[in-house]
Write an enzyme that holds these catalytic residues in place. Structure first.
Site, PDB file in Angstrom:
ATOM      1  N   THR A 160       0.884  -1.184   0.000  1.00 53.43           N
ATOM      2  CA  THR A 160       0.000   0.000   0.000  1.00 53.43           C
ATOM      3  C   THR A 160       0.911   1.220   0.000  1.00 53.43           C
ATOM      4  OG1 THR A 160      -0.261  -0.210   2.401  1.00 53.43           O
ATOM      5  CG2 THR A 160      -2.008  -1.116   1.029  1.00 53.43           C
ATOM      6  N   LYS A 186       4.292  -6.715   4.030  1.00 53.48           N
ATOM      7  CA  LYS A 186       4.012  -5.319   3.742  1.00 53.48           C
ATOM      8  C   LYS A 186       3.624  -4.611   5.038  1.00 53.48           C
ATOM      9  CE  LYS A 186       0.578  -3.431   3.673  1.00 53.48           C
ATOM     10  NZ  LYS A 186      -0.654  -2.656   3.799  1.00 53.48           N
ATOM     11  N   THR A 197      -3.247  -2.678   7.956  1.00 56.29           N
ATOM     12  CA  THR A 197      -2.608  -3.987   7.817  1.00 56.29           C
ATOM     13  C   THR A 197      -1.113  -4.114   7.719  1.00 56.29           C
ATOM     14  OG1 THR A 197      -2.605  -4.319   5.460  1.00 56.29           O
ATOM     15  CG2 THR A 197      -4.604  -4.910   6.628  1.00 56.29           C
ATOM     16  N   GLU A 287       6.073   5.005   8.221  1.00 55.85           N
ATOM     17  CA  GLU A 287       5.645   6.247   7.575  1.00 55.85           C
ATOM     18  C   GLU A 287       6.452   7.439   8.072  1.00 55.85           C
ATOM     19  OE1 GLU A 287       1.067   4.956   6.565  1.00 55.85           O
ATOM     20  OE2 GLU A 287       1.469   6.116   8.365  1.00 55.85           O
ATOM     21  N   ASN A 410      -0.436  11.318   7.183  1.00 54.34           N
ATOM     22  CA  ASN A 410      -1.682  10.893   7.809  1.00 54.34           C
ATOM     23  C   ASN A 410      -2.718  11.989   7.983  1.00 54.34           C
ATOM     24  OD1 ASN A 410      -1.462   7.983   8.411  1.00 54.34           O
ATOM     25  ND2 ASN A 410       0.468   8.675   9.286  1.00 54.34           N
ATOM     26  N   SER A 415      -6.249  15.822   1.424  1.00 61.25           N
ATOM     27  CA  SER A 415      -6.424  17.238   1.034  1.00 61.25           C
ATOM     28  C   SER A 415      -5.499  17.617  -0.097  1.00 61.25           C
ATOM     29  CB  SER A 415      -6.221  18.139   2.242  1.00 61.25           C
ATOM     30  OG  SER A 415      -4.986  17.863   2.859  1.00 61.25           O
TER      31      SER A 415
END
Lengths: 415, 415
Positions: A160, A186, A197, A287, A410, A415
């Site tokens: 993802t 992943k 996930t 992330e 996040n 936007s």
């Protein structure tokens, strides 16, 4: 702040090339579930007699595929694995179970097996109905063109927000027969933007019963994937499945049915090593990651206590942001140890940042030098150790820092 | 992202003006402990016979002042409170206890009382030795010039990264005598940049025994300060102390010694109301706050379960960043409910963002309209409700969002 690039600074220069495992074949497709111009559907075809084990999310709002895997695992054999990215099929009510049924039926037809031999996993948006009709009809064709030498393509199809595919392989001897273990997974946040996930799939040609496999997998998940965190947010879909085709039996490996058999010792170690490798790859693709961080807790009352303390450190926003800022703010380690709820002797607490002891016996170390430790914090990989002074147990947890980029990914995603 | 200003957008236009409480007087000083050109030392002088109650951090690495308060609370009476900002005197070994001793000795001399009648609190850097000699000699002078009408000055002297002082007052009848409760507190993160602590001090002229006071305070802390979070990081120094001078006795209030006395019902409600007010003020001054967020969980098995679920939402980085981004990402509420570990029926789960039902009976609500809910997310104050469908208990937790500003405050603080 450490430099954050759109691809993780820890992405490997070249990917591991995984060898073929007899009895395992893959095919992928661009089903257009959510993403454009990339693969998002994976069918894995497994040889007859493949045994299976699995560890699934403990979430009380588990996804429909997780519930199906839990049911199918009871039977212990597998012939197919279907994974889609772009939609988690989580919190989708009856429609979710229906989508799983459609997928399972089509996959069972495609590879000619029983429904309980089909395993499914989905990753992506939560709460959005998954229209299995969109891709289930593709499975028959995928089954026809599945090929063994396609681990990387398989790993890419399940991504993802991952910035690199995560692959690992190990070999081990069972008796005098060499067997192979390949795995891919992943995960970039426990939840990636709008997604959920951590998925992991492991394959071996070893002949091991599903009971023994289950015991090994459950044991090693504790000290690998369950010792890795990006943001502390457990997904609705976490799935770790392991498949053993038994092909090594044709090369003389005698099937093993007990996890504690001495014959499995090398295999068990190799499996642990592979799972740890994959867990670290996930933390390194967290992330917004700019630093890869290891917390080592020693001197605890039990391994569980040590892990709880390490996770309190690894999930503390205030400590993770300090690390992003390259600030050797060890007072925040004191805070995190204290808030964990586990036994710790404040007056024996000792803390190291890399090789530098910053606190000893409950107060700042005499040799502490802010500049030296600040220089250490410039490193991309940071190790923070703390001895909590109440016992002999230890644990290690891997994580990343908390950066502006994490907030951007996040917060500003839509936007 | 919502607009973040250097002062919280929720700072009150004008501060509450707290009335004098007989038997309570304050003096502050610029002791230069860490800050320049601002007050950082508070002495509170309390009338003879003042009863005291307190709730302190559960951290295993509690500060030296916390340990002293815990000891002194056993005696039940108070004559002085000394608070410094700029240094938490936490994780400072023997030197920490010595600094407390010096402070207590000087304060006891200054107000002429026993050492166990002196209470202390410190807030600021963790791990840095606190040199009490720097300010202890000021206490004698402070005792001489202490004055009753100085609640705002007292609240300002204990601030660290707070962007506004937090004050509240209530009145209540005990029998037919009106008594006053005043309180002030500080806190912006559980740990402010490089700092620690949530401190709260409450004063009343009511005549209530320390045992009864302790029971009331402990009960209301559960549903007020313990239902408020900025980043989930528990400090080494959290301290909530309450002092009752008993001055209302001269106006005819009969002393109360039992917390469950009917006479205390209105007082108890007013105290709860005041503590909730202060807790909300802390969340509204959370580091980097752009949104004030309330999570209401209903349909849980117990209040504890409901609060655990609400806190799982309120401490989820991925959910807090979505709120900062004004993204109605209710899938992340599903995730947080699921990860809490408390009982929840996935297929009965219902979620509202403000007045808008976004999910009902375990799947997306039919009337869900992304635009409508996205418009709601533009509000400065957001209420998210979830019914978890397994019982009748409810709880409410207050928090703020997680913004770029939070990362900047905590990552880039020293750079």
């Amino acid at each position: 702040m450490g430099k954050v690039t759109s691809v993780s600074p820890f992405a490997p220069a070249s990917l591991a090339k995984l060898p073929v495992i007899e009895g395992v074949a893959f095919a992928t497709a661009e089903a257009g579930i959510r993403y454009k111009n990339r693969t998002d559907l994976l069918l894995t075809v497994l040889a007859e007699g493949t045994s299976v084990a699995g560890v699934l999310t403990q979430s009380k709002t588990a996804s429909a595929p997780v519930l199906a895997c839990r049911k199918h695992l009871k039977k212990g054999t597998a012939r197919a694995l279907v994974v889609n990215s772009g939609n988690a099929n989580a919190f989708t009510g009856k429609k979710g179970a229906e989508a799983v049924d459609i997928t399972v039926t089509h996959a069972a037809d495609a590879v000619v097996c029983k429904p309980h031999e089909v395993f499914v996993a989905s990753t992506g948006v939560i709460g959005e109905p998954l229209d299995a009709e969109k891709f289930a009809h593709l499975l028959a064709d995928l089954a026809k063109r599945a090929e063994p030498d396609a681990f990387e393509a398989a790993a890419r199809a399940i991504m993802t927000t991952d910035t690199f595919p995560k692959l690992a392989m190990r070999t081990a001897l069972i008796g005098d027969v060499e067997v192979t273990i390949n795995g891919f997974c992943k995960g970039a946040g426990m939840i990636a933007p709008d997604m959920a996930t951590m998925l992991c799939f492991i394959f071996t040609d070893a002949a091991i019963s599903s009971d023994a496999l289950q015991e090994l997998l459950a044991e090693h998940v504790q000290t690998t994937f369950n010792c890795m965190t990006v943001d502390g947010d457990t997904s609705t879909s976490d799935t770790c499945l392991m498949f053993a085709t038994g092909a090594a039996e044709t090369r003389g490996q005698k099937p093993v049915t007990k996890a504690n058999s001495k014959k499995l010792q090398a295999f068990s170690e190799a499996l642990h090593d592979l799972m740890r490798d994959l867990a670290i790859q996930v933390a390194k693709d967290g992330e917004g990651v700019s630093k890869f961080v290891t917390f080592e807790i020693t001197g605890a009352k039990s391994w569980h206590a040590a892990r709880t303390i390490a996770l309190a450190c690894a999930n503390s926003p205030i400590l993770k942001t300090a690390i992003a800022g390259e600030d050797p703010n060890w007072g925040r380690v004191v805070m995190a140890v204290g808030k964990s709820g586990e036994a710790a002797d404040r007056d024996k607490l000792t803390i190291w940042f890399g090789p530098h002891c910053v606190a000893r016996d409950g107060e700042r170390a005499e040799e502490y030098d802010e500049k030296t430790v600040a220089a250490y914090m410039k490193n991309a990989e940071i190790v923070i150790r703390a001895d909590v002074g109440v016992g002999k147990a230890a644990a290690r947890v891997w994580t990343c820092d908390l950066t502006h980029e994490y907030v951007s990914i996040n917060a500003d995603y839509r936007s």
